[in-house]
Scaffold this motif. Structure first.
Motif, PDB file in Angstrom:
ATOM      1  N   SER A 115       1.184  -1.288  -0.202  1.00  0.00           N
ATOM      2  CA  SER A 115      -0.037  -0.208   0.015  1.00  0.00           C
ATOM      3  C   SER A 115       0.797   1.489   0.188  1.00  0.00           C
ATOM      4  N   SER A 116       1.873   1.194   0.785  1.00  0.00           N
ATOM      5  CA  SER A 116       2.945   2.090   0.668  1.00  0.00           C
ATOM      6  C   SER A 116       3.799   2.442  -0.703  1.00  0.00           C
ATOM      7  N   ALA A 117       3.864   0.753  -1.343  1.00  0.00           N
ATOM      8  CA  ALA A 117       4.452   1.379  -3.203  1.00  0.00           C
ATOM      9  C   ALA A 117       4.487   2.417  -3.856  1.00  0.00           C
ATOM     10  N   GLN A 118       5.320   2.686  -3.905  1.00  0.00           N
ATOM     11  CA  GLN A 118       5.991   3.351  -4.962  1.00  0.00           C
ATOM     12  C   GLN A 118       6.408   2.740  -6.536  1.00  0.00           C
ATOM     13  N   PRO A 119       6.196   3.053  -7.942  1.00  0.00           N
ATOM     14  CA  PRO A 119       5.045   3.790  -8.418  1.00  0.00           C
ATOM     15  C   PRO A 119       3.686   3.805  -8.163  1.00  0.00           C
ATOM     16  N   ASP A 120       2.899   5.547  -7.678  1.00  0.00           N
ATOM     17  CA  ASP A 120       1.455   4.962  -7.397  1.00  0.00           C
ATOM     18  C   ASP A 120       0.521   5.195  -9.263  1.00  0.00           C
ATOM     19  N   PRO A 121       0.142   4.060  -9.476  1.00  0.00           N
ATOM     20  CA  PRO A 121      -0.829   4.296 -11.036  1.00  0.00           C
ATOM     21  C   PRO A 121      -1.518   5.166 -11.045  1.00  0.00           C
ATOM     22  N   SER A 122      -2.190   5.771  -9.589  1.00  0.00           N
ATOM     23  CA  SER A 122      -3.270   6.513  -9.820  1.00  0.00           C
ATOM     24  C   SER A 122      -2.742   7.830 -10.162  1.00  0.00           C
ATOM     25  N   LEU A 123      -1.716   8.534 -10.127  1.00  0.00           N
ATOM     26  CA  LEU A 123      -0.771   9.694 -10.349  1.00  0.00           C
ATOM     27  C   LEU A 123      -1.598  10.675 -11.800  1.00  0.00           C
ATOM     28  N   GLY A 124      -2.288  11.864 -11.229  1.00  0.00           N
ATOM     29  CA  GLY A 124      -2.884  11.970 -12.281  1.00  0.00           C
ATOM     30  C   GLY A 124      -4.395  11.222 -12.738  1.00  0.00           C
ATOM     31  N   PRO A 175     -11.916 -12.155 -18.689  1.00  0.00           N
ATOM     32  CA  PRO A 175     -11.730 -11.106 -17.466  1.00  0.00           C
ATOM     33  C   PRO A 175     -11.581 -10.510 -16.420  1.00  0.00           C
ATOM     34  N   VAL A 176      -9.613 -11.427 -15.746  1.00  0.00           N
ATOM     35  CA  VAL A 176      -8.698 -11.157 -15.510  1.00  0.00           C
ATOM     36  C   VAL A 176      -8.247  -9.859 -15.201  1.00  0.00           C
ATOM     37  N   TYR A 177      -7.529 -10.303 -17.355  1.00  0.00           N
ATOM     38  CA  TYR A 177      -6.934  -9.130 -18.038  1.00  0.00           C
ATOM     39  C   TYR A 177      -8.196  -8.195 -17.445  1.00  0.00           C
ATOM     40  N   LEU A 178      -9.431  -7.895 -18.462  1.00  0.00           N
ATOM     41  CA  LEU A 178      -9.844  -6.852 -17.920  1.00  0.00           C
ATOM     42  C   LEU A 178     -10.090  -5.768 -16.484  1.00  0.00           C
ATOM     43  N   LYS A 179     -10.051  -7.210 -15.100  1.00  0.00           N
ATOM     44  CA  LYS A 179     -10.394  -6.110 -14.609  1.00  0.00           C
ATOM     45  C   LYS A 179      -8.925  -4.912 -14.262  1.00  0.00           C
ATOM     46  N   THR A 180      -7.795  -6.773 -14.856  1.00  0.00           N
ATOM     47  CA  THR A 180      -6.813  -5.714 -14.023  1.00  0.00           C
ATOM     48  C   THR A 180      -6.307  -4.979 -15.122  1.00  0.00           C
ATOM     49  N   ALA A 181      -7.073  -4.058 -15.887  1.00  0.00           N
ATOM     50  CA  ALA A 181      -6.759  -2.909 -16.586  1.00  0.00           C
ATOM     51  C   ALA A 181      -7.186  -1.917 -16.389  1.00  0.00           C
ATOM     52  N   LEU A 182      -9.079  -1.843 -16.299  1.00  0.00           N
ATOM     53  CA  LEU A 182      -9.470  -1.266 -15.253  1.00  0.00           C
ATOM     54  C   LEU A 182      -9.416  -0.303 -14.008  1.00  0.00           C
ATOM     55  N   GLY A 183      -8.597  -1.895 -13.276  1.00  0.00           N
ATOM     56  CA  GLY A 183      -8.721  -1.589 -11.911  1.00  0.00           C
ATOM     57  C   GLY A 183      -7.690  -1.161 -11.690  1.00  0.00           C
ATOM     58  N   LEU A 184      -6.351  -0.542 -12.726  1.00  0.00           N
ATOM     59  CA  LEU A 184      -5.187  -0.301 -12.266  1.00  0.00           C
ATOM     60  C   LEU A 184      -4.421  -1.433 -11.001  1.00  0.00           C
ATOM     61  N   ARG A 185      -4.694  -2.734 -11.474  1.00  0.00           N
ATOM     62  CA  ARG A 185      -4.244  -3.328  -9.991  1.00  0.00           C
ATOM     63  C   ARG A 185      -3.988  -4.525 -10.968  1.00  0.00           C
ATOM     64  N   LEU A 293      11.380   5.618 -15.643  1.00  0.00           N
ATOM     65  CA  LEU A 293      10.307   5.218 -16.502  1.00  0.00           C
ATOM     66  C   LEU A 293       9.098   6.376 -15.922  1.00  0.00           C
ATOM     67  N   VAL A 294       8.627   5.796 -14.659  1.00  0.00           N
ATOM     68  CA  VAL A 294       7.484   6.214 -14.906  1.00  0.00           C
ATOM     69  C   VAL A 294       7.086   6.974 -14.089  1.00  0.00           C
ATOM     70  N   PRO A 295       6.109   7.767 -13.985  1.00  0.00           N
ATOM     71  CA  PRO A 295       6.146   9.362 -12.697  1.00  0.00           C
ATOM     72  C   PRO A 295       5.842   8.895 -11.283  1.00  0.00           C
ATOM     73  N   THR A 316      -1.905   3.423 -20.570  1.00  0.00           N
ATOM     74  CA  THR A 316      -0.546   2.821 -19.939  1.00  0.00           C
ATOM     75  C   THR A 316       0.280   2.668 -18.764  1.00  0.00           C
ATOM     76  N   THR A 317       0.335   4.189 -19.774  1.00  0.00           N
ATOM     77  CA  THR A 317       1.579   4.564 -18.530  1.00  0.00           C
ATOM     78  C   THR A 317       1.130   3.740 -16.775  1.00  0.00           C
ATOM     79  N   ALA A 318      -0.044   4.403 -16.858  1.00  0.00           N
ATOM     80  CA  ALA A 318      -0.301   4.262 -15.736  1.00  0.00           C
ATOM     81  C   ALA A 318      -0.344   2.254 -14.939  1.00  0.00           C
ATOM     82  N   LEU A 319      -0.574   1.721 -15.945  1.00  0.00           N
ATOM     83  CA  LEU A 319      -0.828   0.125 -16.148  1.00  0.00           C
ATOM     84  C   LEU A 319       0.727  -0.466 -16.324  1.00  0.00           C
TER      85      LEU A 319
END
Ligand SMILES: [Zn+2]
Ligand SMILES: [Zn+2]
Length: 915
Positions: A115-124, A175-185, A293-295, A316-319
């Protein structure tokens, strides 16, 4: 006590030798079994055959695939051996964890760390982009593309399982891939895997640094990363350096290698000094900084420029951000979890492209720094050419890179200028590497500089020798406040080929030939030349295992001199001869016979075909820098450049195909070929194919005529008349066409060497006091200088054969090594240097101006007077010197179609396979 140690040692020696002999027996049995199976095997399944042969011959495996099994022991950080399995696993985890900035955690603590790990995908965010979501079709495609027979991850799902029904697998996973892509996790199980140690080389045991690790990940996780990779590839094309090979299709290591060779020879032709600095980054993939690589929340403003270009969309960057956080690994079989904070996770499908993104950013930054200091290598200008107009010349010559190896091309007017330039630029590049957390390893086979041989190796270059006598330059790294020693080498193994300081092809050819022979020799008797195996099968295997690689690498070769091309043609025939057996050196099969039996084309056409394939790739994909370098080289050296070789190809094809003959008389035949590639890219390969089939027809005609004139054995050449062979041996009845043939005969049959060799004991000419760095070159000088040779005759008696052999011993040894492919033995031929000191006086000079009473018996005893017969011999040698001019007959051996009259055989008499 002593007796038991001795006995133990004796047992150990016995055990070693018996294990070795058992391994040998085992291999022989397997190969024989294989040979018997090949007889029955179907030619339709070459892949299976190939795999079987490779299993029989581990040496033929790709260099990167090691099947070495290390002992389950390891040295701890303090140099002692780990005493139990738990300590051992801990040590491995510690070592590899350190590389990737890892920390050991308990499994229960993982959610908290995550939960405290970087980088944070929800950024921006929030992020949503329809193109970033996977489609069912893309999942199916990726499942189909999964390679089979690969190790599985901790979840045990194998590619073969998904292959059973691609449609069902894709539907279940989607479904797993779709959930991963939508939930960014993505699932935590995909963020890591088991770590396996692989030995880099079998020689150094038990030390951690001799191993690298590879991550075994979950296959569905890999599949997801492959989908992401396909999204990134397009944007990578935008940031990739022009000469960066490996990730994009069409640009391979051969393109980079050819650019380096072209640059080297071009610089030489322009009268400038060329320097190539090769760089090697230590554990580059493991030390990748993810912040580049990522913000992240603690964002550095300078990195933002790069980030925009990583992915096509913010989603995609968030992923990508998501998959870089909370990464972990576990040593195979251990319980402890290591949470990692840097590295591109080698073993993952995304690892190479993420690294390439970060690496190209580093290279760009280093290039900008070089440019700001005025250290950018200037772009050589090229004459305006009628072809390849659509490729713009590059702004500056960029780094050539493949994976984590890169090369910097430098040139300068003088040797000292070049060394200063290399010192400054390497310092800057090293500092930049340190700043982004990378470490360069300096060693003769890692980061090293190759300085052209025309610079010499004199004191004016500012080179220093280290404790081992290795020449090099001191490099200062201002970031780490450290000094490094950059070795200056004469030869370097770059992308599988050998680059040498004098830029000639000989060492590289010998190296590649010895590798090809290394693959051929162990299977020669049992497989390739075994008459009970169908010829088709043998040809197929020989081509797949040996010839194809040898011919493929020649496409990016610049031969430079005609002699190297002849050498290559000879090697090609020798390799094909692996299909035949013969009883004695005299019965060595004729080259036409070899090619006819193998149903192979002639070497020049094989070369033309490979070059045509390369040319097509070049015209389609570039890179622009290589195209510009080829044009520039062609402008200064139309005959011996790579584009000049296309002209040779035209001549080889024109022998058999009439329309190509017309092309030869065009004002610029090379431009005509290149135009044809643009208008119809199959036209030129088709002409080569046609020429090959006509060559095969001519071979049949040749064989038919030969069979009629000579029912058995090899047809003798028509007896030449005496006028054809004016040079008669004075010790026997042999006669020769050229004087050098006579000299070769005299040396071989009668032990009479060239006079110069009898007067050249060292690499320095004692008459003019010039140092030639090798006895051979000094000899070449005295052979051509009447003045020097006559003076030498007044200084010393001719050396005996034993003395000559002693003087030559070192060089003979080195030549043998090079011929065997040991390229490290190469020494650059630097320019001749004057040496200092008084010349040794001749008898006349010693006695000059002395009165009769001053000439004592003692003085006379110290003088030397040559025998009149020796002087007469030398004078005769120079008087009879002939001027033969360039050879015209042998240069075009393969440029003549096989005719009924047997021509001079080019086969080498000594074969490695003769028994
Ligand atoms: Zn003779
Ligand atoms: Zn001399």
């Amino acid at each position: 006590m002593d007796a038991s140690i001795a006995r133990a040692l004796d047992c150990f020696t016995w055990l070693t030798s018996s294990v070795r002999s058992l391994v040998k027996q085992d291999r022989v049995a397997y190969l024989q079994g294989l040979a018997s199976r090949v007889t029955l095997a179907d030619v339709q399944r070459p892949k299976d055959l190939y795999a079987a042969v490779r299993r029989a011959f581990p040496g033929a495996r790709a260099a990167r695939r090691a099947n070495f099994q290390a002992l389950p022991a390891v040295l701890l950080a303090d140099g002692t051996t780990a005493l139990d399995p738990a300590t051992r696993v801990l040590r491995w985890a510690e070592y590899f964890g350190e590389q990737e900035a890892g920390e050991a955690i308990e499994l229960a603590d993982y959610p908290q760390h995550f939960s405290s790990a970087q980088p944070d995908p929800s950024l921006g965010g929030p992020h949503f982009e329809i193109a970033a979501l996977p489609t069912l079709q893309s999942v199916e495609q990726q499942i189909l593309a999964l390679p089979a027979r690969k190790a599985v991850g901790p979840d045990g799902i194998a590619a073969e399982l998904l292959h059973v029904s691609v449609v069902h697998s894709a539907a279940a996973l989607y479904p797993v891939y779709l959930k991963t892509a939508l939930g960014l996790r993505e699932p935590a199980a995909w963020r890591g895997g088991n770590l396996i140690c692989l030995a880099k080389r079998a020689s150094s045991l038990m030390s951690c640094s001799a191993f690298r690790s590879i991550l075994l990940e979950s296959v569905p996780g890999k599949l997801w990363h492959r989908i992401l990779r396909s999204q990134l590839t397009a944007s990578f094309a935008g940031v990739c350096l022009d000469l960066q090979a490996g990730q994009l299709p069409g640009i391979g290591t051969d393109s980079v290698a050819l650019a380096v060779r072209s640059y080297q020879q071009l610089t030489k032709r322009r009268g400038r000094r060329c320097g190539l600095v090769f760089y090697d980054v230590r554990a580059a993939f493991y030390m990748l900084l993810r912040q580049t690589l990522v913000p992240t929340t603690e964002q550095d403003a300078t990195l933002l420029g790069l980030l925009d270009r990583l992915a096509p969309s913010a989603h995609t960057t968030a992923l990508i951000s998501d998959l870089l956080r909370g990464t972990w690994f576990r040593m195979d079989g251990a319980a402890a979890l290591i949470l990692t904070h840097r590295g591109g996770r080698p073993g993952d499908p995304l690892a190479d492209i993420l690294f390439a993104f970060s690496f190209s950013a580093y290279l760009r930054a280093a290039e900008q720094a070089l440019a700001s200091k005025g250290l950018s290598p200037p772009v050589p200008c090229a004459r305006d050419t009628p072809f390849w107009q659509e490729w713009e010349p590059p702004q500056h010559i960029q780094f050539g890179a493949w994976a984590d190896d890169f090369v910097n091309l430098r040139d300068a007017l003088t040797g000292p200028g070049l060394c200063a330039d290399i010192q400054a630029s390497t310092g800057l590049i090293t500092a930049h590497a340190s700043a982004v957390g990378m470490t360069l390893t300096f060693a003769v086979d890692k980061t090293a500089a190759l300085i052209s041989s025309d610079c010499g190796r004199g004191a004016d270059l500012g080179l220093r020798s280290d404790d081992t006598g290795q020449l090099g330059l001191d490099i200062h790294d201002p970031v780490m406040q450290a000094w490094h020693f950059l070795p200056v080498v004469d030869s370097y193994k770059h992308l599988g080929g050998i680059v040498t300081a004098n830029g000639t092809a000989g060492t590289d050819l010998s190296f590649r030939f010895s590798k090809a022979q290394g693959a051929l020799r162990p299977l020669y008797r049992r497989l390739f030349s075994a008459p009970d195996i169908p010829q088709k099968v043998r040809k197929l295997l020989l081509q797949a295992l040996v010839i194809s690689r040898f011919v493929f690498t020649a496409a990016s070769q610049i031969f430079g001199a005609e002699i190297y091309k002849r050498q290559w043609c000879r090697m090609y025939v020798v390799l094909w001869r692996g299909l035949l057996r013969w009883s004695s050196a005299e019965a060595t099969p004729h080259s036409y016979e070899v090619l006819r039996f193998a149903a192979a084309t002639n070497p020049l056409l094989a070369l033309a075909h490979m070059r045509a394939v390369f040319l097509r790739r070049l015209t389609r994909h570039g890179p622009a820098t290589l195209i510009h370098l080829l044009k520039a080289h062609w402008a200064v050296d139309p005959v011996r450049s790579w584009l000049g070789h296309l002209h040779d190809d035209l001549r080889a094809v024109a022998v058999y195909v009439a329309p190509v003959q017309a092309l030869l008389s065009a004002p610029c035949p090379v431009a005509a070929i290149l135009e044809s590639v643009v208008t119809d890219e199959h036209w030129w390969p088709r002409q080569i194919k046609l020429a090959s089939s006509r060559f095969a027809d001519r071979l049949e005609v040749w064989a038919g005529q030969r069979g009629r004139t000579m029912p058995s054995g090899i047809a003798p050449a028509p007896e030449p008349t005496e006028e054809d062979r004016p040079f008669a041996c004075q010790w026997c009845t042999a006669r020769f066409r050229l004087r050098k043939h006579l000299a070769a005969h005299a040396a071989k049959s009668h032990g009479i060497l060239c006079p110069a060799r009898h007067f050249t004991p060292t690499s320095t000419c004692q008459a003019c006091l010039r140092m030639y760095h090798s006895v051979e070159r000094a000899c070449y000088h005295t052979k051509r200088s009447r003045e020097c040779l006559l003076r030498l005759a007044h200084l010393m008696p001719p050396m005996t054969l034993a003395q000559i052999r002693l003087a030559d011993a070192e060089e003979v040894q080195r030549r043998k090594k090079l011929k065997k492919g040991q390229w490290q033995a190469f020494e650059a031929t630097t320019p001749a240097q004057p040496t200092f000191g008084p010349r040794r006086p001749t008898r006349a000079e010693m006695l000059l101006g002395l009165d009769e009473e001053d000439v004592t018996l003692d003085l006379l005893a110290r003088t030397f007077r040559p025998k009149p017969s020796v002087l007469a011999w030398l004078n005769e040698y120079f008087d009879e010197a002939s001027r033969e001019g360039p050879r015209t007959s042998t240069a075009g051996y393969w440029l003549q179609p096989p005719s009924g009259a047997p021509s001079v055989s080019v086969s080498i008499v000594v074969s490695p396979f003769c028994e």
